[in-house]
Design a protein around this motif. Structure first.
Motif, PDB file in Angstrom:
ATOM      1  N   LEU A  53      12.045  -1.270  -2.196  1.00  0.00           N
ATOM      2  CA  LEU A  53      13.358  -1.478  -2.812  1.00  0.00           C
ATOM      3  C   LEU A  53      14.460  -0.961  -1.900  1.00  0.00           C
ATOM      4  N   MET A  54      15.033  -1.869  -1.121  1.00  0.00           N
ATOM      5  CA  MET A  54      16.145  -1.531  -0.233  1.00  0.00           C
ATOM      6  C   MET A  54      17.236  -2.574  -0.399  1.00  0.00           C
ATOM      7  N   PRO A  55      18.500  -2.190  -0.258  1.00  0.00           N
ATOM      8  CA  PRO A  55      19.588  -3.164  -0.381  1.00  0.00           C
ATOM      9  C   PRO A  55      19.593  -4.152   0.782  1.00  0.00           C
ATOM     10  N   ALA A  68       5.340 -12.993  10.415  1.00  0.00           N
ATOM     11  CA  ALA A  68       5.574 -14.351  10.914  1.00  0.00           C
ATOM     12  C   ALA A  68       5.775 -14.383  12.431  1.00  0.00           C
ATOM     13  N   ASP A  69       6.040 -13.227  13.033  1.00  0.00           N
ATOM     14  CA  ASP A  69       6.274 -13.135  14.475  1.00  0.00           C
ATOM     15  C   ASP A  69       4.963 -12.757  15.162  1.00  0.00           C
ATOM     16  N   PRO A  70       4.445 -13.602  16.057  1.00  0.00           N
ATOM     17  CA  PRO A  70       3.170 -13.282  16.728  1.00  0.00           C
ATOM     18  C   PRO A  70       3.196 -11.929  17.442  1.00  0.00           C
ATOM     19  N   ARG A  71       4.370 -11.528  17.899  1.00  0.00           N
ATOM     20  CA  ARG A  71       4.456 -10.265  18.647  1.00  0.00           C
ATOM     21  C   ARG A  71       4.235  -9.059  17.736  1.00  0.00           C
ATOM     22  N   THR A  72       4.718  -9.124  16.493  1.00  0.00           N
ATOM     23  CA  THR A  72       4.636  -7.977  15.574  1.00  0.00           C
ATOM     24  C   THR A  72       3.605  -8.167  14.468  1.00  0.00           C
ATOM     25  N   ARG A  73       2.919  -9.305  14.473  1.00  0.00           N
ATOM     26  CA  ARG A  73       1.992  -9.619  13.374  1.00  0.00           C
ATOM     27  C   ARG A  73       0.899  -8.572  13.223  1.00  0.00           C
ATOM     28  N   GLY A  74       0.460  -7.998  14.333  1.00  0.00           N
ATOM     29  CA  GLY A  74      -0.662  -7.068  14.281  1.00  0.00           C
ATOM     30  C   GLY A  74      -0.298  -5.641  13.932  1.00  0.00           C
ATOM     31  N   VAL A  75       0.988  -5.333  13.753  1.00  0.00           N
ATOM     32  CA  VAL A  75       1.379  -3.958  13.418  1.00  0.00           C
ATOM     33  C   VAL A  75       1.038  -3.681  11.952  1.00  0.00           C
ATOM     34  N   PRO A  76       0.183  -2.702  11.651  1.00  0.00           N
ATOM     35  CA  PRO A  76      -0.162  -2.417  10.250  1.00  0.00           C
ATOM     36  C   PRO A  76       1.023  -1.837   9.487  1.00  0.00           C
ATOM     37  N   ILE A  77       1.148  -2.257   8.227  1.00  0.00           N
ATOM     38  CA  ILE A  77       2.270  -1.830   7.383  1.00  0.00           C
ATOM     39  C   ILE A  77       1.727  -1.229   6.094  1.00  0.00           C
ATOM     40  N   ILE A  78       2.211  -0.039   5.759  1.00  0.00           N
ATOM     41  CA  ILE A  78       1.900   0.599   4.480  1.00  0.00           C
ATOM     42  C   ILE A  78       3.177   0.636   3.651  1.00  0.00           C
ATOM     43  N   PHE A  79       3.136   0.045   2.460  1.00  0.00           N
ATOM     44  CA  PHE A  79       4.281   0.129   1.563  1.00  0.00           C
ATOM     45  C   PHE A  79       4.276   1.488   0.868  1.00  0.00           C
ATOM     46  N   VAL A  80       5.447   2.143   0.837  1.00  0.00           N
ATOM     47  CA  VAL A  80       5.623   3.407   0.130  1.00  0.00           C
ATOM     48  C   VAL A  80       6.764   3.181  -0.857  1.00  0.00           C
ATOM     49  N   THR A  81       6.470   3.141  -2.152  1.00  0.00           N
ATOM     50  CA  THR A  81       7.469   2.692  -3.109  1.00  0.00           C
ATOM     51  C   THR A  81       7.235   3.271  -4.496  1.00  0.00           C
ATOM     52  N   GLN A  83       7.393   1.495  -7.101  1.00  0.00           N
ATOM     53  CA  GLN A  83       6.726   0.448  -7.865  1.00  0.00           C
ATOM     54  C   GLN A  83       5.221   0.601  -7.685  1.00  0.00           C
ATOM     55  N   GLY A  84       4.591   1.295  -8.608  1.00  0.00           N
ATOM     56  CA  GLY A  84       3.186   1.645  -8.424  1.00  0.00           C
ATOM     57  C   GLY A  84       2.227   0.925  -9.329  1.00  0.00           C
ATOM     58  N   GLY A  85       2.650  -0.142 -10.013  1.00  0.00           N
ATOM     59  CA  GLY A  85       1.756  -0.870 -10.893  1.00  0.00           C
ATOM     60  C   GLY A  85       0.752  -1.710 -10.133  1.00  0.00           C
ATOM     61  N   ALA A  86      -0.300  -2.165 -10.855  1.00  0.00           N
ATOM     62  CA  ALA A  86      -1.345  -2.979 -10.219  1.00  0.00           C
ATOM     63  C   ALA A  86      -0.768  -4.281  -9.673  1.00  0.00           C
ATOM     64  N   GLU A  87       0.137  -4.914 -10.437  1.00  0.00           N
ATOM     65  CA  GLU A  87       0.743  -6.165  -9.967  1.00  0.00           C
ATOM     66  C   GLU A  87       1.594  -5.926  -8.726  1.00  0.00           C
ATOM     67  N   ASP A  88       2.305  -4.810  -8.693  1.00  0.00           N
ATOM     68  CA  ASP A  88       3.120  -4.482  -7.516  1.00  0.00           C
ATOM     69  C   ASP A  88       2.232  -4.258  -6.298  1.00  0.00           C
ATOM     70  N   GLU A  89       1.116  -3.572  -6.518  1.00  0.00           N
ATOM     71  CA  GLU A  89       0.197  -3.326  -5.413  1.00  0.00           C
ATOM     72  C   GLU A  89      -0.378  -4.636  -4.884  1.00  0.00           C
ATOM     73  N   ALA A  90      -0.776  -5.516  -5.808  1.00  0.00           N
ATOM     74  CA  ALA A  90      -1.308  -6.821  -5.394  1.00  0.00           C
ATOM     75  C   ALA A  90      -0.257  -7.618  -4.628  1.00  0.00           C
ATOM     76  N   GLU A  91       1.008  -7.531  -5.065  1.00  0.00           N
ATOM     77  CA  GLU A  91       2.096  -8.227  -4.378  1.00  0.00           C
ATOM     78  C   GLU A  91       2.256  -7.707  -2.957  1.00  0.00           C
ATOM     79  N   TYR A 100      -1.016   0.750   0.269  1.00  0.00           N
ATOM     80  CA  TYR A 100       0.091   0.838  -0.687  1.00  0.00           C
ATOM     81  C   TYR A 100       0.082   2.245  -1.269  1.00  0.00           C
ATOM     82  N   ILE A 101       1.179   2.992  -1.074  1.00  0.00           N
ATOM     83  CA  ILE A 101       1.272   4.368  -1.570  1.00  0.00           C
ATOM     84  C   ILE A 101       2.421   4.461  -2.567  1.00  0.00           C
ATOM     85  N   PRO A 102       2.149   4.816  -3.831  1.00  0.00           N
ATOM     86  CA  PRO A 102       3.228   4.945  -4.813  1.00  0.00           C
ATOM     87  C   PRO A 102       3.980   6.266  -4.663  1.00  0.00           C
ATOM     88  N   LYS A 103       5.264   6.223  -4.984  1.00  0.00           N
ATOM     89  CA  LYS A 103       6.069   7.436  -5.039  1.00  0.00           C
ATOM     90  C   LYS A 103       6.054   7.969  -6.476  1.00  0.00           C
TER      91      LYS A 103
END
Length: 388
Positions: A53-55, A68-81, A83-91, A100-103
Motif C-alpha cells: 500500500l503506497m501512494p 516484465a523486464d528481463p533484466r530485473t525479472r530474476g530479482v526475488p521480491i518479498i511483500f511486507v504489508t 494486508q495479511g489475509g489469505a487472499e492478499d497473500e495469494a494475490e 509474503y510477510i504481514p505487518k
C-alpha cells in the motif's frame, strides 16, 4: 555483502528493517515505487522488501513492472504489508513474489526469510552458471532446464521448512534464556509450545510436499515417454479424455464443448496427445474459473494437407502479462499453492515439440480468458521417416 532494497512510504518501517538487517546486508532504501524502479535501473539488488500500500504506485504494480523486464525479472521480491489475509497473500504470489510477510512483522521471521531467499538466490545463480557451462547441445540444454526447474520448485517447500526450523531454533533459544533468568511464566510456556507446534507442522507439511513434487515429476516423465506410435481416432481420444475428467468438470460445474468436423486418424503418440489435452483441460477447470461454473471449448480444424490445429479456450480470469512468459517454466502455476507439484505446461510443451512434432502457443488476457493453440502433424516426423 548482499544488497537489499527496502521500499516503503513510511520512514519508520524503513528504519526498523534497516536496523534489523544492516549487520548482515547492505541495505538501500526507497520511499516510493518510482524510486524503487529508478534504483533497479541503475543497480540490481539481491532481494527487495516491498510494501504493497503506497501512494501513486502500489507494490503490486512495482512488482509487475520488475517481472516484465528481463533484466530485473530474476530479482526475488518479498511483500511486507499490513494486508495479511489469505487472499492478499495469494494475490502477492500471483504477481510473482517469492514470499509474503504481514505487518507488524516479527524480527526473527524477517531475518529467517531474508536469509533463506538470499541463500536460494545464491544457489540458483551458482546452479545456473554450472548449467550454462555443462549443457551446450539442445537436448542436453533441455535436460538442464528440467533440472533447474525442479531445483527451483523444490526450493520453495525446502525454504519454507528451513524458515520454520530457524523460527523454532530462535524460539527455543529465547525460552532457554527466559528459564535461566527464572522469569518463565505459564503464558510464556503456552506461547513457546504454540510456536513449536506450528513450526514442526510446517516442516512436516513442506517435506511431504517435496516428496510429492519428486514423485509427480518422475511419474509424469515415465508415463509420457514410454508411449508407442500407432494409428488412432482423434475424436475417440478426445471423448476418452473428457470422460476421464468428468468428476472434475462436475465438481467445478464446468462444461466442456467440442467443435470438430469429421473424424481423422493420426499416426503418432496417442498417450502423449492424451496427456497434452488432459492437462490443458484440467488447467482450465482448476485455474481459469476461481468460482464454480464456466465453459472449456475444444476446437479441431485441419491446417493444410497434413496438419491439425487444436484449440483449447476458456473465458476465465486469464494470466497477467508479467507471468505469461513463464507459463512453460517447470511447475509454473498462476495460483500459488494450487497443484504446484505438477510439471504443468513444461511437460506439455516437451510432448508437443519432441513427441508429436508440433508447436504450442498460449495467448491470454486478464479478465477475458486464455487460449492454447496446438499445431500437430497427422503423422509424427519420426513415423513419416520410418514409413518412407
Amino acid at each position: 555483502m548482499p544488497l537489499i532494497l527496502v521500499v516503503d512510504d513510511q520512514p519508520s518501517n524503513i528504519h526498523a528493517l534497516y536496523q534489523l538487517l544492516v549487520d548482515e546486508c547492505e541495505v538501500s532504501m526507497a520511499t516510493s515505487g518510482a524510486e524503487a524502479l529508478a534504483f533497479c535501473a541503475q543497480q540490481l539488488p539481491d532481494l527487495i522488501l516491498l510494501d504493497v500500500l503506497m501512494p501513486e504506485m502500489s507494490g503490486y504494480e512495482v512488482c509487475d513492472r520488475l517481472k516484465a523486464d528481463p533484466r530485473t525479472r530474476g530479482v526475488p521480491i518479498i511483500f511486507v504489508t499490513v494486508q495479511g489475509g489469505a487472499e492478499d497473500e495469494a494475490e502477492g504470489f500471483a504477481h510473482g513474489a517469492v514470499d509474503y510477510i504481514p505487518k507488524p512483522f516479527v524480527d526473527v521471521v524477517v531475518k529467517a526469510r531474508v536469509r533463506t531467499q538470499l541463500a536460494l538466490k545464491l544457489a540458483s545463480e551458482s546452479f545456473a552458471r554450472s548449467q550454462i557451462e555443462l549443457f551446450q547441445r539442445d537436448k542436453l540444454a533441455s535436460v538442464g532446464r528440467t533440472i533447474s526447474g525442479i531445483a527451483q520448485e523444490l526450493s520453495s517447500p525446502l525454504g519454507n521448512a528451513l524458515i520454520a526450523a530457524c523460527t523454532l531454533q530462535d524460539d527455543l533459544a529465547q525460552l532457554r534464556s527466559t528459564m535461566q533468568g527464572g522469569q518463565l511464566r505459564r503464558s510464556d510456556l503456552d506461547k513457546h509450545l504454540r510456536v513449536s507446534d506450528e513450526s514442526v507442522g510446517l516442516v512436516l507439511s513442506n517435506l511431504q510436499r517435496t516428496l510429492s513434487i519428486v514423485d509427480s515429476f518422475l511419474q509424469s516423465t515415465a508415463d509420457n515417454f514410454g508411449d508407442q506410435r500407432r494409428s488412432f481416432s482423434l475424436l475417440e481420444l478426445i471423448h476418452e479424455v473428457v470422460a476421464g475428467l468428468a468428476p472434475a468438470l462436475e465438481a467445478q460445474q464446468v462444461r466442456c464443448e467440442l467443435d470438430a468436423g469429421e473424424d481423422v486418424h493420426l499416426l503418432s503418440f496417442r498417450g502423449a496427445l492424451a496427456k497434452v489435452l488432459g492437462t490443458l483441460i484440467h488447467n482450465a477447470i482448476k485455474h481459469a474459473y476461481r468460482e464454480a461454473g464456466g465453459v472449456v471449448r475444444l476446437r479441431v480444424r485441419p491446417s493444410g494437407a497434413d496438419q491439425l490445429q487444436i484449440t483449447v479456450q476458456d473465458h476465465g480470469v486469464g494470466i497477467p502479462p508479467g507471468l505469461l512468459g513463464r507459463v512453460f517454466d517447470p511447475f509454473f502455476s498462476t495460483r500459488f499453492g494450487v497443484n504446484r507439484n505438477e510439471p504443468g505446461l513444461y511437460i506439455v510443451r516437451n510432448l508437443v515439440t519432441f513427441a508429436l512434432g508440433g508447436q504450442i502457443q498460449v495467448d491470454s488476457t486478464p479478465g477475458v480468458g486464455t487460449t492454447v493453440r496446438l499445431s500437430v502433424p497427422l503423422i509424427s516426423p519420426e513415423a513419416r521417416r520410418a514409413a518412407g
